[in-house]
Design an enzyme around this catalytic site. Structure first.
Site, PDB file in Angstrom:
ATOM      1  N   ASN A  29       0.852  -1.190   0.000  1.00 55.46           N
ATOM      2  CA  ASN A  29       0.000   0.000   0.000  1.00 55.46           C
ATOM      3  C   ASN A  29       0.887   1.239   0.000  1.00 55.46           C
ATOM      4  O   ASN A  29       1.904   1.285   0.694  1.00 55.46           O
ATOM      5  CB  ASN A  29      -0.917   0.021   1.223  1.00 55.46           C
ATOM      6  CG  ASN A  29      -1.802   1.255   1.250  1.00 55.46           C
ATOM      7  OD1 ASN A  29      -1.380   2.334   1.644  1.00 55.46           O
ATOM      8  ND2 ASN A  29      -3.043   1.080   0.836  1.00 55.46           N
ATOM      9  N   SER A  52      -4.686   0.093  -3.054  1.00 55.25           N
ATOM     10  CA  SER A  52      -5.129   1.425  -2.625  1.00 55.25           C
ATOM     11  C   SER A  52      -6.434   1.272  -1.866  1.00 55.25           C
ATOM     12  O   SER A  52      -7.340   0.553  -2.327  1.00 55.25           O
ATOM     13  CB  SER A  52      -5.328   2.346  -3.829  1.00 55.25           C
ATOM     14  OG  SER A  52      -5.644   3.655  -3.402  1.00 55.25           O
ATOM     15  N   GLU A  53      -6.535   1.912  -0.694  1.00 59.07           N
ATOM     16  CA  GLU A  53      -7.672   1.665   0.191  1.00 59.07           C
ATOM     17  C   GLU A  53      -9.006   2.165  -0.344  1.00 59.07           C
ATOM     18  O   GLU A  53     -10.056   1.858   0.213  1.00 59.07           O
ATOM     19  CB  GLU A  53      -7.415   2.216   1.595  1.00 59.07           C
ATOM     20  CG  GLU A  53      -7.154   3.692   1.689  1.00 59.07           C
ATOM     21  CD  GLU A  53      -5.668   4.014   1.699  1.00 59.07           C
ATOM     22  OE1 GLU A  53      -5.285   4.956   2.400  1.00 59.07           O
ATOM     23  OE2 GLU A  53      -4.904   3.326   0.988  1.00 59.07           O
ATOM     24  N   ASN A  54      -8.983   2.942  -1.429  1.00 56.45           N
ATOM     25  CA  ASN A  54     -10.259   3.336  -2.027  1.00 56.45           C
ATOM     26  C   ASN A  54     -10.820   2.256  -2.944  1.00 56.45           C
ATOM     27  O   ASN A  54     -11.902   2.414  -3.509  1.00 56.45           O
ATOM     28  CB  ASN A  54     -10.139   4.662  -2.778  1.00 56.45           C
ATOM     29  CG  ASN A  54      -9.147   4.605  -3.923  1.00 56.45           C
ATOM     30  OD1 ASN A  54      -8.113   3.960  -3.829  1.00 56.45           O
ATOM     31  ND2 ASN A  54      -9.448   5.288  -5.006  1.00 56.45           N
TER      32      ASN A  54
END
Length: 234
Positions: A29, A52-54
């Site tokens: 990440n 990616s945390e989205n």
């Protein structure tokens, strides 16, 4: 050269150096800021799966000019790309990957790091700059290894590697390696160990810009990235 006879690394050079340590097959990440640049500097032929945390798994480097997709953005709202085989997931599933311990490395930015690896990167408590927690706290405790990329000192020249963080912590004792524009430093049970320094830098000069005591690794090396690292094409 600067009056101190050394030239700090650029943001691109810092990201390039951090990218060299990402191993084949690692799930990684990238935090907001300098860390996002690392996706463009992974060595040719090495597969690193960026998360990616989205909601992206298989994020690629930044797009080539004229190839931008305004709907393809990372968690920091930067335009990005998707590698062949990459996929989109709900952001809740992206966080499950983090919280489930499925990320090998998280490269994050920081305001401060302590000698014990405490991380402060979500607020400076300045009313003019609203806090931005995002996924930082989840990443700091969920990823198997936390590495930090940041300028060695503040704009005022004050140390950002401290004995104790002055800003609210994101997580305690989580940082394992720090990449700065002057050096690469490992956080170990025996203290902070300098493994690389830029040309012209000495341990004495670096110590003057660092609050905790530094140790020089027996087999330390020069930190000398390419003058203008070549970004990987999307």
């Amino acid at each position: 050269m600067t009056p101190n006879s050394y030239q700090p690394l650029t943001r691109g050079q810092m990201a390039w150096r951090a990218a060299q340590d990402l191993l084949e097959g690692a799930y990684v990440n990238l935090g907001i800021g300098i860390p996002t640049l690392a996706a463009s500097y992974v060595p040719a032929g090495r597969e690193v799966i960026f998360h990616s945390e989205n909601g992206i798994l298989g994020m690629g480097p930044k797009p080539e000019p004229g190839q931008e997709d305004p709907y393809m953005v990372d968690a920091g709202k930067n335009l990005t790309t998707l590698v062949p085989g990459g996929c989109f997931v709900h952001h809740a599933d992206a966080f499950l990957m983090i919280r489930g311990g499925h990320l090998d490395v998280s490269l994050l930015g920081a305001f401060e790091v302590s000698e014990k690896g405490d991380l402060a990167n979500w607020t400076t408590e300045d009313p003019a700059f609203p806090p931005g927690i995002g996924g930082a706290m989840d990443l700091a405790v969920g990823a198997r290894e936390i590495r930090i990329i940041m300028e060695h000192t503040s704009k005022k020249g004050e140390p950002r590697i401290l004995k104790h963080c002055t800003y609210p912590l994101t997580a305690a004792a989580c940082v394992k390696r720090i990449y700065t524009n002057l050096a690469v430093i490992d956080v170990t049970p025996q203290g902070l160990v300098v493994i690389e320094m830029i040309p012209g830098m000495t341990l004495e000069k670096l110590q003057a810009l660092t609050e905790p005591k530094l140790q020089l690794a027996a087999h330390w090396q020069a930190l000398a990235p390419p003058e203008a690292p070549e970004a990987r094409a999307a």
